[in-house]
Design a protein around this motif. Structure first.
Motif, PDB file in Angstrom:
ATOM      1  N   GLN A   1      -7.182   3.530  -1.605  1.00 20.09           N
ATOM      2  CA  GLN A   1      -6.415   2.414  -1.668  1.00 20.09           C
ATOM      3  C   GLN A   1      -5.311   2.472  -2.698  1.00 20.09           C
ATOM      4  O   GLN A   1      -5.911   2.537  -3.969  1.00 20.09           O
TER       5      GLN A   1
ATOM      6  N   MET B   1       3.896  -3.763  -0.969  1.00 21.99           N
ATOM      7  CA  MET B   1       3.469  -3.095   0.037  1.00 21.99           C
ATOM      8  C   MET B   1       1.980  -2.360  -0.530  1.00 21.99           C
ATOM      9  O   MET B   1       1.915  -2.013  -1.699  1.00 21.99           O
TER      10      MET B   1
ATOM     11  N   GLU C   1      -1.127   0.450   0.238  1.00 16.63           N
ATOM     12  CA  GLU C   1      -1.104   1.651   0.868  1.00 16.63           C
ATOM     13  C   GLU C   1      -2.482   2.224   1.019  1.00 16.63           C
ATOM     14  O   GLU C   1      -3.529   1.781   0.271  1.00 16.63           O
ATOM     15  N   CYS C   2      -2.876   2.737   2.019  1.00 11.19           N
ATOM     16  CA  CYS C   2      -4.101   3.196   2.378  1.00 11.19           C
ATOM     17  C   CYS C   2      -4.185   4.749   3.111  1.00 11.19           C
ATOM     18  O   CYS C   2      -3.097   4.825   3.808  1.00 11.19           O
TER      19      CYS C   2
ATOM     20  N   LYS D   1      -2.392   7.668   7.453  1.00 11.81           N
ATOM     21  CA  LYS D   1      -1.710   6.614   6.385  1.00 11.81           C
ATOM     22  C   LYS D   1      -1.577   5.362   7.238  1.00 11.81           C
ATOM     23  O   LYS D   1      -0.918   5.314   8.287  1.00 11.81           O
TER      24      LYS D   1
ATOM     25  N   SER E   1      -0.115   1.300   5.915  1.00  8.36           N
ATOM     26  CA  SER E   1       0.391   0.611   4.983  1.00  8.36           C
ATOM     27  C   SER E   1       0.276  -0.885   5.232  1.00  8.36           C
ATOM     28  O   SER E   1       0.604  -1.291   6.814  1.00  8.36           O
TER      29      SER E   1
ATOM     30  N   SER F   1       2.340  -4.575   4.640  1.00  4.95           N
ATOM     31  CA  SER F   1       3.208  -5.301   3.633  1.00  4.95           C
ATOM     32  C   SER F   1       3.349  -6.736   3.700  1.00  4.95           C
ATOM     33  O   SER F   1       3.045  -7.426   4.808  1.00  4.95           O
TER      34      SER F   1
ATOM     35  N   CYS G   1      -8.946  -1.777   3.441  1.00  5.96           N
ATOM     36  CA  CYS G   1      -8.546  -0.978   4.392  1.00  5.96           C
ATOM     37  C   CYS G   1      -9.814  -0.033   4.881  1.00  5.96           C
ATOM     38  O   CYS G   1     -10.831   0.118   4.176  1.00  5.96           O
TER      39      CYS G   1
END
Lengths: 112, 112
Positions: A6, A20, A22-23, A73, A75, A77, A91
């Motif tokens: 992450q 945002m 992210e993973c 992937k 994400s 937000s 995540c």
């Protein structure tokens, strides 16, 4: 080792900003999840995705959106961050047919 | 109403003591999972119990699934500081979708 990562790990932002999280995963799992953790409230599901074209709202999706850019992937937000979105965000991934979920290390988000 | 009730919410003990934490519900489940979350990390699966009355052991940790598959307990023998963490139970609340619902957890502190 196959893993769930992450980014960022920590983020401080201001009210109204777009954020945002992210993973990424190298486990080859098809299912991915975003959770929020607040003290005393446990883990609450925000969104989950069973494959790239299958995205579903969880218990607390208001104020959040997601994007599954690829199988690996996912994400999250926050379009316009507010202070009560201050929390730990996790995540997780799993493989279809199995209950076990594998979690990333988390992102600590602070909205001022 | 919370699907899973975990008790106690907090537990602070001395190294070497025994302890039991509980996960209760009024619903019947096909399986139940226990996760441990260490500070600064995501939850990690400890065990899955499936059969009513089932007992599983993981070193000093003993997990039991109630006969009616509505509740579970986790017993730790001779607790060590490394056992410190948040213990979460989780059940599949999405049927064939394998979507997990977590309890709020028991925060265990083992003091040296």
């Amino acid at each position: 080792d196959a893993d769930v990562t992450q980014t960022p790990r920590n983020r401080i932002t201001k009210t109204g900003k777009r954020i945002m999280l992210e993973c990424s995963q190298t486990k080859g799992h098809d299912r991915m999840y975003w959770y929020r953790q607040d003290p005393g409230l446990g883990l609450q599901l925000i969104y989950y995705s069973f494959d790239v074209k299958d995205i579903n709202k969880g218990e607390i999706s208001d104020g959040y959106s997601v994007s599954r850019q690829a199988q690996a992937k996912f994400s999250l937000s926050l379009e316009s961050a507010i202070p009560n979105q201050t929390a730990l965000y996790f995540c997780a991934t799993s493989l279809t047919g199995y209950n076990e979920q594998f979690f990333g290390p988390g992102t600590r988000l602070t909205v001022l | 109403t919370q699907l899973l009730e975990q008790s106690p919410q907090f537990l602070s003990i001395q190294e070497g003591e025994n302890l039991t934490v509980y996960c209760n519900s009024s619903s019947v489940f096909s399986s139940l999972q226990w996760y441990r979350q260490e500070p600064g990390e995501g939850p990690v699966l400890l065990v899955t119990v499936v059969t009513g009355g089932e007992v599983k052991k993981l070193k000093r940790l003993t997990f039991q699934f109630g006969d009616a598959r509505k509740d579970s307990s986790l017993h730790i023998t001779a607790a060590q500081p490394g056992d410190t963490g948040l213990y979460l139970c989780a059940v599949n609340s999405g049927g064939s979708n394998y979507k997990l619902t977590f309890g709020k957890g028991t925060l265990l502190t083992v003091n040296p």
